[in-house]
Design an enzyme around this catalytic site. Structure first.
Site, PDB file in Angstrom:
ATOM      1  N   SER A  58      -0.132 -28.404 -14.787  1.00  0.00           N
ATOM      2  CA  SER A  58       1.062 -28.542 -15.781  1.00  0.00           C
ATOM      3  C   SER A  58       1.174 -29.977 -16.316  1.00  0.00           C
ATOM      4  O   SER A  58       0.792 -30.790 -15.520  1.00  0.00           O
ATOM      5  CB  SER A  58       2.267 -28.183 -15.189  1.00  0.00           C
ATOM      6  OG  SER A  58       3.242 -28.385 -16.120  1.00  0.00           O
TER       7      SER A  58
ATOM      8  N   ARG B 154       1.419 -10.857 -15.500  1.00  0.00           N
ATOM      9  CA  ARG B 154       1.945 -11.203 -16.714  1.00  0.00           C
ATOM     10  C   ARG B 154       1.622 -12.590 -17.556  1.00  0.00           C
ATOM     11  O   ARG B 154       0.808 -13.232 -16.611  1.00  0.00           O
ATOM     12  CB  ARG B 154       3.549 -11.329 -16.528  1.00  0.00           C
ATOM     13  CG  ARG B 154       4.378 -10.121 -15.989  1.00  0.00           C
ATOM     14  CD  ARG B 154       5.864 -10.408 -15.831  1.00  0.00           C
ATOM     15  NE  ARG B 154       6.133 -10.904 -14.701  1.00  0.00           N
ATOM     16  CZ  ARG B 154       6.724 -12.084 -14.327  1.00  0.00           C
ATOM     17  NH1 ARG B 154       7.222 -12.696 -15.900  1.00  0.00           N
ATOM     18  NH2 ARG B 154       7.046 -12.669 -13.254  1.00  0.00           N
TER      19      ARG B 154
ATOM     20  N   ILE C 229       4.033 -23.132 -22.871  1.00  0.00           N
ATOM     21  CA  ILE C 229       3.355 -21.917 -23.264  1.00  0.00           C
ATOM     22  C   ILE C 229       4.447 -20.797 -23.090  1.00  0.00           C
ATOM     23  O   ILE C 229       5.315 -20.943 -22.447  1.00  0.00           O
ATOM     24  CB  ILE C 229       2.252 -21.589 -22.162  1.00  0.00           C
ATOM     25  CG1 ILE C 229       1.216 -22.526 -21.846  1.00  0.00           C
ATOM     26  CG2 ILE C 229       1.309 -20.347 -22.715  1.00  0.00           C
ATOM     27  CD1 ILE C 229       0.566 -23.221 -22.958  1.00  0.00           C
TER      28      ILE C 229
ATOM     29  N   TYR D 130       9.101 -28.620  -9.059  1.00  0.00           N
ATOM     30  CA  TYR D 130       8.062 -28.128  -9.814  1.00  0.00           C
ATOM     31  C   TYR D 130       7.097 -29.301 -10.045  1.00  0.00           C
ATOM     32  O   TYR D 130       5.890 -29.315  -9.901  1.00  0.00           O
ATOM     33  CB  TYR D 130       8.545 -27.449 -11.229  1.00  0.00           C
ATOM     34  CG  TYR D 130       7.567 -26.900 -12.064  1.00  0.00           C
ATOM     35  CD1 TYR D 130       7.013 -25.672 -11.589  1.00  0.00           C
ATOM     36  CD2 TYR D 130       7.143 -27.492 -13.013  1.00  0.00           C
ATOM     37  CE1 TYR D 130       6.354 -25.064 -12.458  1.00  0.00           C
ATOM     38  CE2 TYR D 130       6.235 -27.051 -13.797  1.00  0.00           C
ATOM     39  CZ  TYR D 130       5.775 -25.530 -13.561  1.00  0.00           C
ATOM     40  OH  TYR D 130       4.522 -25.120 -14.130  1.00  0.00           O
TER      41      TYR D 130
ATOM     42  N   ASN E 208      -3.581 -19.188 -10.557  1.00  0.00           N
ATOM     43  CA  ASN E 208      -2.604 -19.288 -11.676  1.00  0.00           C
ATOM     44  C   ASN E 208      -1.196 -18.979 -11.390  1.00  0.00           C
ATOM     45  O   ASN E 208      -0.311 -19.615 -11.950  1.00  0.00           O
ATOM     46  CB  ASN E 208      -3.156 -18.268 -12.602  1.00  0.00           C
ATOM     47  CG  ASN E 208      -1.892 -17.753 -13.814  1.00  0.00           C
ATOM     48  OD1 ASN E 208      -1.638 -18.872 -14.561  1.00  0.00           O
ATOM     49  ND2 ASN E 208      -1.087 -16.819 -13.644  1.00  0.00           N
TER      50      ASN E 208
ATOM     51  N   ALA F 261      -1.643 -12.532 -12.053  1.00  0.00           N
ATOM     52  CA  ALA F 261      -2.141 -11.977 -13.432  1.00  0.00           C
ATOM     53  C   ALA F 261      -1.602 -10.715 -13.856  1.00  0.00           C
ATOM     54  O   ALA F 261      -2.097 -10.226 -15.055  1.00  0.00           O
ATOM     55  CB  ALA F 261      -3.835 -11.525 -13.173  1.00  0.00           C
TER      56      ALA F 261
ATOM     57  N   ASP G 158       1.700 -12.136  -1.834  1.00  0.00           N
ATOM     58  CA  ASP G 158       2.478 -13.259  -2.217  1.00  0.00           C
ATOM     59  C   ASP G 158       1.640 -14.184  -1.748  1.00  0.00           C
ATOM     60  O   ASP G 158       1.193 -14.393  -0.613  1.00  0.00           O
ATOM     61  CB  ASP G 158       3.639 -13.129  -1.441  1.00  0.00           C
ATOM     62  CG  ASP G 158       4.472 -14.447  -1.610  1.00  0.00           C
ATOM     63  OD1 ASP G 158       3.987 -15.334  -2.264  1.00  0.00           O
ATOM     64  OD2 ASP G 158       5.909 -14.043  -1.037  1.00  0.00           O
ATOM     65  N   VAL G 159       1.241 -15.058  -2.895  1.00  0.00           N
ATOM     66  CA  VAL G 159       0.328 -16.376  -2.661  1.00  0.00           C
ATOM     67  C   VAL G 159       0.841 -17.514  -1.293  1.00  0.00           C
ATOM     68  O   VAL G 159       0.241 -18.007  -0.814  1.00  0.00           O
ATOM     69  CB  VAL G 159      -0.376 -17.050  -3.730  1.00  0.00           C
ATOM     70  CG1 VAL G 159      -1.239 -15.961  -4.518  1.00  0.00           C
ATOM     71  CG2 VAL G 159       0.635 -17.615  -4.584  1.00  0.00           C
TER      72      VAL G 159
HETATM   73  P1  NAP Z   1       5.012 -16.018 -15.575  1.00  0.00           P
HETATM   74  O1  NAP Z   1       5.065 -15.326 -16.996  1.00  0.00           O
HETATM   75  O2  NAP Z   1       6.577 -16.342 -14.865  1.00  0.00           O
HETATM   76  O3  NAP Z   1       4.071 -15.129 -14.687  1.00  0.00           O
HETATM   77  C1  NAP Z   1       3.916 -15.571 -13.523  1.00  0.00           C
HETATM   78  C2  NAP Z   1       2.965 -14.588 -12.611  1.00  0.00           C
HETATM   79  O4  NAP Z   1       2.499 -15.166 -11.214  1.00  0.00           O
HETATM   80  C3  NAP Z   1       3.576 -13.064 -12.517  1.00  0.00           C
HETATM   81  O5  NAP Z   1       2.444 -12.300 -12.556  1.00  0.00           O
HETATM   82  C4  NAP Z   1       4.131 -13.234 -11.117  1.00  0.00           C
HETATM   83  O6  NAP Z   1       3.793 -11.831 -10.417  1.00  0.00           O
HETATM   84  C5  NAP Z   1       2.946 -14.217 -10.381  1.00  0.00           C
HETATM   85  N1  NAP Z   1       3.577 -14.649  -9.154  1.00  0.00           N
HETATM   86  C6  NAP Z   1       4.677 -15.295  -9.196  1.00  0.00           C
HETATM   87  N2  NAP Z   1       4.926 -15.736  -7.684  1.00  0.00           N
HETATM   88  C7  NAP Z   1       3.808 -15.434  -7.128  1.00  0.00           C
HETATM   89  C8  NAP Z   1       3.291 -15.306  -5.817  1.00  0.00           C
HETATM   90  N3  NAP Z   1       3.965 -16.023  -4.864  1.00  0.00           N
HETATM   91  N4  NAP Z   1       2.410 -14.532  -5.300  1.00  0.00           N
HETATM   92  C9  NAP Z   1       1.637 -13.802  -6.304  1.00  0.00           C
HETATM   93  N5  NAP Z   1       1.867 -13.877  -7.397  1.00  0.00           N
HETATM   94  C10 NAP Z   1       2.910 -14.661  -8.136  1.00  0.00           C
HETATM   95  O7  NAP Z   1       4.437 -17.607 -15.658  1.00  0.00           O
HETATM   96  P2  NAP Z   1       3.434 -18.121 -16.714  1.00  0.00           P
HETATM   97  O8  NAP Z   1       4.262 -18.959 -17.619  1.00  0.00           O
HETATM   98  O9  NAP Z   1       2.491 -16.970 -16.882  1.00  0.00           O
HETATM   99  O10 NAP Z   1       2.776 -19.209 -15.525  1.00  0.00           O
HETATM  100  C11 NAP Z   1       1.519 -19.085 -15.006  1.00  0.00           C
HETATM  101  C12 NAP Z   1       1.113 -20.460 -14.303  1.00  0.00           C
HETATM  102  O11 NAP Z   1       1.129 -21.329 -15.513  1.00  0.00           O
HETATM  103  C13 NAP Z   1       2.019 -21.158 -13.439  1.00  0.00           C
HETATM  104  O12 NAP Z   1       1.305 -21.705 -12.351  1.00  0.00           O
HETATM  105  C14 NAP Z   1       2.783 -22.007 -14.210  1.00  0.00           C
HETATM  106  O13 NAP Z   1       3.349 -23.036 -13.396  1.00  0.00           O
HETATM  107  C15 NAP Z   1       1.721 -22.618 -14.904  1.00  0.00           C
HETATM  108  N6  NAP Z   1       2.373 -23.107 -16.119  1.00  0.00           N
HETATM  109  C16 NAP Z   1       3.000 -22.420 -17.276  1.00  0.00           C
HETATM  110  C17 NAP Z   1       3.586 -23.212 -18.127  1.00  0.00           C
HETATM  111  C18 NAP Z   1       4.475 -22.415 -19.190  1.00  0.00           C
HETATM  112  O14 NAP Z   1       4.916 -23.130 -20.034  1.00  0.00           O
HETATM  113  N7  NAP Z   1       4.645 -21.208 -19.431  1.00  0.00           N
HETATM  114  C19 NAP Z   1       3.153 -24.517 -18.615  1.00  0.00           C
HETATM  115  C20 NAP Z   1       2.318 -25.258 -17.654  1.00  0.00           C
HETATM  116  C21 NAP Z   1       1.948 -24.431 -16.423  1.00  0.00           C
HETATM  117  P3  NAP Z   1       5.073 -10.825 -10.656  1.00  0.00           P
HETATM  118  O15 NAP Z   1       4.701 -10.383 -12.140  1.00  0.00           O
HETATM  119  O16 NAP Z   1       4.757  -9.794  -9.728  1.00  0.00           O
HETATM  120  O17 NAP Z   1       6.496 -11.377 -10.666  1.00  0.00           O
END
Ligand code: NAP
Length: 256
Positions: free
Chosen positions: A147, A16, A193, A160, A91, A14, A64-65
């Site tokens: 996704s 970012r 997104i 992925y 998420n 949460a 770390d999840v």
């Molecule tokens: P993002 O901007 O890269 O942010 C990811 C967040 O997840 C960050 O807060 C990060 O923490 C945290 N994170 C990553 N690995 C982690 C772990 N092992 N344990 C705990 N926290 C962890 O990603 P996003 O685009 O918001 O994506 C969020 C979700 O939506 C993901 O599941 C992604 O697959 C899904 N999604 C995204 C898109 C898209 O287009 N963006 C599309 C479909 C689905 P830190 O800040 O500490 O690194």
């Protein structure tokens, strides 16, 4: 400020992007929020400040999840702080460090992506669901962020796609298993997104969007996903479980 009567949401990842938007949107609805993150403490603190500014309590917990010990600590600290979890939003997720053709995918990348995107959420859901059952929390909910990659093939990030296909079945399985306890499970399936995750492929998607790949011709925003979570949190879908909500500008439509 906060009220102890506020309901409690645990949102993984949460700090970012989509997760932060979900945390802030829930805070506006007077949910107290556990803001989980993995490495970026500064981003998590910014998210907490936004949650507090929205009028709720935000608690930051690093975990770390993908790591079982961290998951157990995340749930234990959440319960120590708030005593209950009404909503879990799975998420947190990562893309492969490098986009590599499936003929070249490494086991290390496969394991890393699967551990974060599928094994982690699966076992976190198991832990949280047991607590929801034990605490007899009527109306508790679990939301998995899936996704379009669960069904659309991208052979240069196969691990992925497989992880998100697994999340889709995870939604079905837990929806089935938990319905007898009144716990409903949903998947939100975002399209493309605008976050850090997609920043590396921005030019590619700018072009595809301009050419009309999505019926709704714009980038999705984290708030678009957050609004769907809020609808679920408000109990807008009381006779649905295992439901998939596409937040993808209509990408999933078959077109001729
Ligand atoms: P993002 O901007 O890269 O942010 C990811 C967040 O997840 C960050 O807060 C990060 O923490 C945290 N994170 C990553 N690995 C982690 C772990 N092992 N344990 C705990 N926290 C962890 O990603 P996003 O685009 O918001 O994506 C969020 C979700 O939506 C993901 O599941 C992604 O697959 C899904 N999604 C995204 C898109 C898209 O287009 N963006 C599309 C479909 C689905 P830190 O800040 O500490 O690194």
């Amino acid at each position: 400020m906060s009220s102890t009567k506020n309901r409690i949401a645990l949102v993984t990842g949460a700090a970012r992007g989509i997760g932060r938007a979900i945390a802030v949107a829930l805070a506006r609805e007077r949910w107290n929020v556990i803001i989980n993150y993995r490495g970026n403490a500064q981003a998590a603190e910014e998210a907490r400040a936004q949650v507090q500014a929205a009028g709720a309590r935000g608690i930051v917990i690093q975990a770390d999840v993908a790591n079982a010990t961290d998951r157990a600590r995340l749930v234990a600290q959440t319960l120590e702080t708030f005593g209950r979890i009404d909503l879990l939003v799975n998420n947190a997720g990562i893309a492969p460090r490098q986009r590599v053709d499936i003929l070249e995918t490494t086991e290390a990348s496969y394991d890393e992506v699967m551990a974060t995107n599928l094994r982690g959420p699966f076992f976190l859901t198991q832990l949280v669901a047991r607590k929801m059952i034990e605490h007899k929390i009527g109306g508790a909910k679990i939301v998995n962020i899936g996704s379009l990659s669960s069904y659309a093939s991208s052979p240069n990030r196969g691990e992925y796609c497989i992880s998100k296909a697994g999340v889709a079945m995870m939604t079905t399985l837990f929806a089935d298993r938990l319905s007898e306890y009144g716990i409903h499970v949903y998947e939100i399936r975002p399209g493309v997104i605008e976050t850090d995750l997609t920043s590396v492929v921005k030019a590619k998607y700018d072009k595809m969007i301009a050419e009309g790949i999505f019926p709704i011709r714009r980038w999705g925003q984290p708030e678009d996903v957050a609004r769907a979570v809020v609808a679920i949190a408000r109990d807008a879908l009381p006779y649905s479980t295992g439901e998939v909500i596409n937040v993808d500008g209509g990408f999933h439509l078959r077109r001729l």
